[in-house]
Motif scaffolding. Structure first.
Motif, mmCIF file in Angstrom:
data_model
loop_
_atom_site.group_PDB
_atom_site.id
_atom_site.type_symbol
_atom_site.label_atom_id
_atom_site.label_comp_id
_atom_site.label_asym_id
_atom_site.label_seq_id
_atom_site.Cartn_x
_atom_site.Cartn_y
_atom_site.Cartn_z
ATOM 1 N N ILE A 68 0.912 -1.184 0.040
ATOM 2 C CA ILE A 68 -0.001 -0.039 -0.214
ATOM 3 C C ILE A 68 0.765 1.115 0.057
ATOM 4 C CG2 ILE A 68 -1.804 1.403 1.156
ATOM 5 C CD1 ILE A 68 -2.645 -1.204 2.573
ATOM 6 N N GLY A 69 0.569 2.292 -1.018
ATOM 7 C CA GLY A 69 1.236 3.456 -0.834
ATOM 8 C C GLY A 69 -0.065 4.357 -0.651
ATOM 9 N N PHE A 70 0.293 5.392 0.372
ATOM 10 C CA PHE A 70 -0.500 6.375 0.642
ATOM 11 C C PHE A 70 -0.083 7.663 0.873
ATOM 12 C CE2 PHE A 70 -2.343 9.249 3.957
ATOM 13 C CZ PHE A 70 -3.588 9.173 3.752
ATOM 14 N N TYR A 71 -0.762 8.470 0.022
ATOM 15 C CA TYR A 71 -0.130 10.084 -0.007
ATOM 16 C C TYR A 71 -1.343 11.045 0.160
ATOM 17 C CZ TYR A 71 2.050 14.032 -2.262
ATOM 18 O OH TYR A 71 2.486 15.546 -2.463
ATOM 19 N N PHE A 72 -0.706 12.096 1.095
ATOM 20 C CA PHE A 72 -1.675 13.183 1.368
ATOM 21 C C PHE A 72 -1.177 14.543 1.084
ATOM 22 C CE2 PHE A 72 -2.432 16.486 4.502
ATOM 23 C CZ PHE A 72 -3.709 16.941 4.225
ATOM 24 N N MET A 91 5.626 3.910 -3.696
ATOM 25 C CA MET A 91 5.697 3.414 -2.142
ATOM 26 C C MET A 91 5.156 2.218 -2.023
ATOM 27 S SD MET A 91 4.908 6.736 0.126
ATOM 28 C CE MET A 91 3.970 7.383 -0.490
ATOM 29 N N GLN A 95 7.143 -2.437 -0.930
ATOM 30 C CA GLN A 95 6.802 -3.768 -0.019
ATOM 31 C C GLN A 95 6.639 -5.163 -0.992
ATOM 32 O OE1 GLN A 95 3.409 -1.473 1.362
ATOM 33 N NE2 GLN A 95 4.660 -0.197 0.466
ATOM 34 N N GLN A 253 0.714 -0.601 18.440
ATOM 35 C CA GLN A 253 -0.011 0.594 18.662
ATOM 36 C C GLN A 253 -1.174 0.237 19.706
ATOM 37 O OE1 GLN A 253 0.435 0.301 15.406
ATOM 38 N NE2 GLN A 253 2.225 1.546 15.303
ATOM 39 N N GLN B 23 6.369 7.799 6.805
ATOM 40 C CA GLN B 23 6.069 6.531 7.589
ATOM 41 C C GLN B 23 6.056 5.217 7.006
ATOM 42 O OE1 GLN B 23 2.417 4.821 9.324
ATOM 43 N NE2 GLN B 23 2.531 6.030 10.885
ATOM 44 N N LYS B 25 5.057 1.476 7.924
ATOM 45 C CA LYS B 25 4.486 0.617 9.003
ATOM 46 C C LYS B 25 4.589 -1.056 8.665
ATOM 47 C CE LYS B 25 0.076 -0.003 11.227
ATOM 48 N NZ LYS B 25 -1.044 0.545 11.891
ATOM 49 N N MET B 34 3.451 2.335 3.021
ATOM 50 C CA MET B 34 4.289 3.400 3.060
ATOM 51 C C MET B 34 3.652 4.566 2.964
ATOM 52 S SD MET B 34 7.809 2.596 3.232
ATOM 53 C CE MET B 34 8.757 3.925 2.612
ATOM 54 N N LYS B 35 3.837 5.664 3.861
ATOM 55 C CA LYS B 35 2.882 7.058 3.540
ATOM 56 C C LYS B 35 3.739 8.224 3.577
ATOM 57 C CE LYS B 35 0.010 4.532 7.048
ATOM 58 N NZ LYS B 35 -0.478 4.895 8.360
ATOM 59 N N GLU B 36 3.163 9.172 2.912
ATOM 60 C CA GLU B 36 3.884 10.453 2.844
ATOM 61 C C GLU B 36 2.700 11.554 3.101
ATOM 62 O OE1 GLU B 36 6.669 11.135 -0.328
ATOM 63 O OE2 GLU B 36 6.002 13.076 -0.336
ATOM 64 N N ILE B 126 6.470 1.123 13.637
ATOM 65 C CA ILE B 126 6.750 2.066 12.471
ATOM 66 C C ILE B 126 7.982 2.586 12.528
ATOM 67 C CG2 ILE B 126 4.152 2.544 12.324
ATOM 68 C CD1 ILE B 126 5.319 5.233 13.651
ATOM 69 N N PHE B 128 8.775 6.600 11.789
ATOM 70 C CA PHE B 128 8.022 7.730 11.355
ATOM 71 C C PHE B 128 9.311 8.831 11.305
ATOM 72 C CE2 PHE B 128 6.491 11.999 12.063
ATOM 73 C CZ PHE B 128 5.235 11.816 11.278
#
Lengths: 458, 420
Positions: A68-72, A91, A95, A253, B23, B25, B34-36, B126, B128
Motif C-alpha cells: 500500500i502506498g498512501f499520499y496526502f 511506495m 513492499q 500501537q 512513515q 508501517k 508506506m505513507k507520505e 513503525i 516515522f
C-alpha cells in the motif's frame, strides 16, 4: 472510470478526483478530497481562552499494488495529484506483501445531513449562559465535513456531514465530573442536550458526594448505566472485534485482541447479551452512509444471543477472512482508512431500571465514570464510578464513594444476568492509528446488572 | 502578508509551517504500507480591542489570507475580550541537529527491513520521519527554523508475551535498528507469566515505562492545565512534589531532542528550564499570557492557548540497573505502560496498565514473569516515593506519549498494584 455525471459538490473540484483515477495504472486506486470548516471555543472559569476557525482542504490517494502506498497533500491541484499518484505507486511497490481486497458492490451516490451553525456571537452567548460560580472548563466544537470519495472500482460518493460537540469538566472542592454532548447535525441539538439541567445535576451530585459519600460494599451485584455500558461495549467488544487488530495490524500501537477467527459462531457471553455497531443511526455522532472505501454502511451485530456473530471489517481483512466488508473503514482528514467503530451499544432487553434494582440485596449502581482502562488484548479492564449509589434490599440507599470494578472481559460477559430496555447514546472520540486518528463515535447501551462482583474503592 | 496584518491588528502572530512526513508501517514481520504527508499551513493569532482570534489556513495564498483577515475583522465584533501577550527573547540557540535526508523512503524502508531481519520472532511497528520548515512573524521578530525528527518503535511477540523498544533521533542514521533485539529479549523473558497478589510493591520502571509517567507529570506542569483543573500541581510552586533525587528539565534546545525548536509559538527563544529541582517544583510551563497571569516570565513553552513541554529531561541518578534490582526485596520490574487515565486531575489519582513483559523481583533477583498488573495510585505520591534513578538515560517517544522524554530507570517504593 469514465463517468461524467457530477456528484454536485459546490466546494470540491470533483474533476480532480476523476483526473487522479485516470492517471494511475495501478491495480487499485482511490482518492478522497475533503473540505472541513470548523470552529472551536474554549472557556476556562468564565474566561474566554480561545476562538479558533479552521478550514482544511486536502486530498488522500491510496494505491494498492502489491503493498500500500498512501499520499496526502493539502495543496489541491492537478500537479500535486499527479505527484501524489506517482509517489503512492512507487511506495506501494517498495513492499513485498501482496495486499488483496474483497469484492464489493459500489455505488454512485450523494448524501447530506442537514444542519447549520449560527454566527459566533450566538455560540459564545450559549456557553456564557452556562457559566456557574465554580471551576469549570467548556470546550465547544462544530464542523462541516464535505468529502468526495472515488475508487477505481466505480465507487463515487459525495457526503456532507455537520457535527456539533460540547464537553465540560466541573470541579467542586476536590471532586471532578466531566460530560460530553455530540451529534451529527446542526445547532438545533444544543437545546435538545439540556446542558443546564445536567450541570445542575452534576453540581448537586458532587456536593452530596463530598457530604454523604460512603464506602461501597466490597462484594455484591453491580448495575451499570448506559453511560458506562456503552464504554464497556466499545472497549471490550468493539475494539477486540476489529479484524485488523485480530490480524495484528495494530499490534505495536493499540494492541492485539483476545479474539481470533475461531471465535466466530462460538458462545461468548450470556444469552441475554446482544451488542451492535450501527453507523446508520440518524444524527448519531458516529453516523455515516458509506465508509471510506466506498462500501455502503449497515448495522453490524457483533454478539447475538451471547454468540460471536461478526467482526468489523474493511476490504483487506474481509478478503483475508473470506467474507464481505461491513463498511468499517473510516479515515480522519489526511489519514489512511482503518477499521473503526461507529455507534457501539448493548441492545435492549426487557428490564426497567427499577426491576433491575429491586432484585439486588446489596450492591452498587454506577452511573458515570472518570477513570477507565483496559489492557491491549482487551481482557483486563477497570471502571471507576463517579456518580454512583449504594443499593440495599432492592432500593437506592446512599451515595457510593468511587466504587471501582476491575474485571476480565470473559468474567464480565458471564456475570450479566439482566439487561435493561432504556437505550441511550453518548458521544466519544475513539483513538486508534498512527499518527493518531481521533474519530467521532458514540457509545451506547442500556442498564446492565452483574451478579456477585468484587467492588473496590478508588 | 505581514503588511496587511500589521495595518489591521494591534498584535499578531503568523506561523508558516511546511512539513513533509514519511512513515513505514509493518506488522506480522512484513512491511505493509508506506505513507507520505505534505502539509503547508498558516496559523494566525490576531488581536485588537482586547479580543483574540485564531485562524488556520491551509496552502495559504494572498487571496486566502485577505479573505481570512476580512472574516476575522467581522467575527471580532462579536467575541469577548481575552488576554493575549507576545514575548520577546532572541537569544536563540543553534545547536540542534538537522538531517535533510531523514525522509528518504528507501533508507526508511531499509532500516525497517534490517530490523525485521534481525529477529526470529513476530514483530510490528513503525518508522516515522519528518522535516519541518517554519517561519514566524510577530510585531517583535521574524524568524525561520528547520527541524528534522525520526522515531522507530518496534514491538516483538513471543506467543503471548511481548517486548517493546524505541529509538528516537533528529538524524535517520542515529535510528538504531538493533533495538529490535532488545524488544525480542524482553518478549522471550516474559514467557509463562504468573499472577501477582494485589498490594504494595517496590517497582522498577524501565525508561520506556517511566517516560509515560514523566510525560503526564510534565504536562501537568503547563500553566493552562493548572488553571483549567487538569493538574494536581495547583499552588505547589516552591513545594515538594517529588523525592529530592528528582530534578526535571524541559528543554527546547537538546541537540538530538526530537521536539527541539529554535523558538516557541510566540517567536521567543527556547531554552532549558528547570521544572523540578531536588524534588521542589520551581515553575509551571508558561507562555507570555499565562506568565502575566501568574506574575512571572515566560518559559518559552507557547502554545498560545496552552503551554506545553518540548523535550522533558530527567537528571540521571547514580545507580546501575543491577544495583537497583539488588535493592528490591519484594517488587516488580515493569517494561512499559499504557492507557494511563486519571480519575481526578486535581488530586492526581489515576491508574495505568502494565504492557509487555513484567517481572517479579524477590530478594534482589528477577524470579519470574508476571501478568495482569495495573498501577492504581496517585501520581504525586509516586513521585515522592521515587527511591533511585539509573545512570543510564534514553530518549523515549512513541504512540502513547504526548512529548519526548529523556528518561532513566526509576525505582519507586510502595506502588499500589491492583489485579483482576
Amino acid at each position: 472510470m469514465a463517468k461524467n455525471t457530477k456528484l454536485g459538490s459546490l466546494n470540491i473540484d470533483e474533476d480532480l478526483a476523476e483526473y487522479a483515477l485516470n492517471k494511475t495504472k495501478a491495480k487499485y486506486a482511490e482518492i478522497r478530497i475533503e473540505k472541513n470548516i470548523g470552529n472551536s471555543i474554549l472557556f476556562v472559569n468564565g474566561e474566554l481562552k480561545g476562538v479558533e476557525i479552521v478550514e482544511n482542504y486536502g486530498f488522500c490517494i491510496r494505491i494498492i499494488d502489491n503493498g500500500i502506498g498512501f499520499y496526502f497533500s493539502n495543496i489541491v491541484n492537478k500537479e500535486k495529484i499527479r505527484e501524489g499518484i506517482e509517489k503512492a505507486e512507487k511506495m506501494a511497490k517498495i513492499q513485498k506483501e501482496k495486499i488483496l481486497l474483497s469484492e464489493e458492490k459500489f455505488y454512485e451516490d450523494r448524501y447530506e445531513v442537514k444542519g447549520n451553525f449560527p454566527e459566533i456571537n450566538e455560540k459564545l452567548e450559549f456557553i456564557k449562559d452556562l457559566q456557574i460560580e465554580k471551576q469549570i472548563t467548556f470546550s465547544y466544537g462544530d464542523e462541516i465535513q464535505e468529502k468526495i470519495y472515488m475508487n477505481s472500482e466505480s465507487a463515487r460518493i459525495y457526503s456532507k456531514i455537520p457535527r456539533i460537540y460540547l464537553y465540560y469538566l466541573l470541579t467542586v472542592a476536590d471532586e471532578q465530573m466531566h460530560r460530553e454532548f455530540g451529534n451529527t447535525g446542526g445547532w438545533e441539538f444544543v437545546k435538545k442536550w439540556k446542558v443546564e439541567e445536567w450541570l445542575e445535576h452534576d453540581l448537586k451530585f458532587l456536593k452530596e458526594l463530598i457530604e454523604k459519600g460512603e464506602k461501597p460494599p466490597s462484594k455484591g451485584d453491580v448495575i451499570l448505566s448506559p453511560y458506562i455500558t456503552g464504554l464497556i461495549a466499545h472497549e471490550s467488544c468493539g475494539h477486540p472485534f476489529e479484524a485488523d487488530r485480530i490480524l495484528g495490524r495494530e499490534a505495536a500501537q493499540a494492541g492485539k485482541s483476545y479474539a481470533s477467527q475461531d471465535l466466530l459462531g462460538k458462545k461468548f457471553a450470556n444469552d441475554c447479551i446482544n451488542i451492535a455497531d450501527d453507523p446508520t443511526i440518524p444524527n448519531s455522532y458516529g453516523f455515516y452512509k458509506y465508509d471510506d472505501e466506498g462500501v455502503r454502511a449497515r448495522k453490524r451485530i457483533l454478539i447475538k444471543d451471547g454468540i460471536v456473530n461478526e467482526f468489523l471489517h474493511n476490504r483487506q481483512t474481509a478478503y483475508k477472512m473470506q467474507c464481505k466488508s461491513n463498511a468499517s473503514a473510516r479515515a480522519t482528514y489526511g489519514k489512511e482508512p482503518i477499521i473503526r467503530m461507529a455507534n457501539t451499544f448493548f441492545m435492549p432487553g426487557d428490564y426497567s431500571l427499577e426491576e433491575l434494582i429491586e432484585d439486588v440485596k446489596e450492591g452498587v449502581y454506577m452511573v458515570t465514570y472518570m477513570e477507565w482502562n483496559i489492557d491491549d488484548k482487551r481482557i483486563n479492564q477497570k471502571y471507576v464510578g463517579e456518580e454512583a449509589y449504594i443499593i440495599r434490599n432492592g432500593e437506592i440507599d446512599g451515595i457510593a464513594y468511587h466504587p471501582a470494578i476491575e474485571i476480565t472481559t470473559f468474567d464480565f460477559y458471564k456475570k450479566v444476568d439482566g439487561v435493561g430496555k432504556n437505550l441511550q447514546f453518548y458521544p466519544a472520540t475513539c483513538g486508534k492509528g498512527e499518527p493518531m486518528q481521533g474519530i467521532e463515535v458514540s457509545t451506547g447501551g442500556v442498564d446492565i446488572r452483574l451478579r456477585d462482583v468484587s467492588i473496590k474503592i478508588k | 502578508m505581514i503588511e496587511l496584518i500589521e495595518k489591521k491588528f494591534e498584535k499578531y502572530i503568523a506561523i508558516e509551517r511546511d512539513t513533509i512526513s514519511k512513515q513505514a508501517k509493518f506488522y506480522n514481520s512484513k512491511l505493509e504500507v508506506m505513507k507520505e504527508w505534505r502539509d503547508r499551513e498558516l496559523e494566525l493569532y490576531l488581536y485588537k480591542n482586547g479580543k483574540m482570534l485564531n485562524l488556520s489556513i491551509e496552502n495559504p495564498d494572498k487571496k486566502k489570507i485577505k479573505n481570512c483577515i476580512d472574516k476575522a475583522n467581522k467575527i471580532m465584533d462579536y467575541i469577548s475580550p481575552t488576554s493575549f501577550e507576545i514575548g520577546y527573547d532572541t537569544n536563540y540557540v543553534y545547536e540542534k541537529f538537522f538531517d535533510e535526508n531523514v525522509i528518504n523512503d528507501d533508507k526508511i524502508a531499509e532500516k525497517v527491513e534490517n530490523a525485521i531481519n534481525l529477529l526470529n520472532k513476530e514483530c510490528a511497528g513503525i518508522l516515522f520521519a519528518q522535516i519541518e520548515k517554519i517561519k514566524i512573524h510577530t510585531p517583535y521578530t521574524s524568524q525561520e527554523d528547520r527541524n528534522s525528527m525520526a522515531y522507530f518503535s518496534i514491538r516483538v511477540f513471543d506467543k503471548d508475551s511481548s517486548g517493546h523498544a524505541v529509538s528516537c533521533s533528529r538524524k535517520l542514521m542515529n535510528i538504531d535498528e538493533k533495538i529490535a533485539k532488545d524488544a525480542e529479549e524482553i518478549a522471550m523473558k516474559g514467557k509463562k507469566p504468573k499472577m501477582v497478589k494485589e498490594g504494595k510493591y517496590d517497582v522498577i520502571f524501565t525508561p520506556l515505562a517511566f517516560a509515560n509517567l514523566l510525560s503526564y507529570f510534565s504536562n501537568f506542569c503547563s500553566a493552562f492545565a493548572v488553571d483549567a483543573g487538569y493538574s494536581f500541581l495547583v499552588n505547589k510552586i516552591g513545594k515538594k512534589v517529588a523525592n529530592e533525587c528528582i530534578t526535571i528539565y524541559d528543554s527546547g534546545i537538546e541537540r538530538d531532542g526530537i521536539y527541539s525548536t529554535k523558538f516557541d509559538d510566540e517567536g521567543v527563544a527556547t531554552r532549558k528550564t528547570c521544572i523540578v529541582k531536588d524534588g521542589i517544583l520551581k515553575t509551571y510551563l508558561h507562555n507570555s499570557t499565562t506568565a502575566k497571569k501568574h506574575n512571572t516570565k515566560t518559559t518559552a513553552n507557547a502554545g498560545i492557548i496552552s503551554p506545553s513541554p518540548w523535550n522533558v529531561v530527567l537528571k540521571e541518578g547514580e545507580y546501575s540497573v543491577e544495583e537497583m534490582i539488588e535493592e528490591v526485596k519484594n517488587g516488580l520490574l515493569i517494561t512499559n505502560l499504557w492507557y494511563t487515565r486519571f480519575h481526578n486531575y486535581i488530586k492526581g489519582d489515576f491508574s495505568t496498565v502494565a504492557r509487555d513483559s513484567a517481572f517479579y523481583i524477590r530478594n534482589g533477583e528477577i524470579e519470574s514473569a508476571v501478568k495482569g498488573i495495573r498501577i492504581s495510585d496517585n501520581l504525586e505520591r509516586l513521585f515522592k516515593n521515587i527511591n533511585a534513578l539509573s545512570k543510564h538515560k534514553k530518549q523515549i517517544y512513541w504512540w502513547e506519549m504526548e512529548n519526548p522524554v529523556f528518561s532513566t530507570y526509576a525505582l519507586i517504593k510502595d506502588v499500589f498494584i491492583t489485579t483482576v
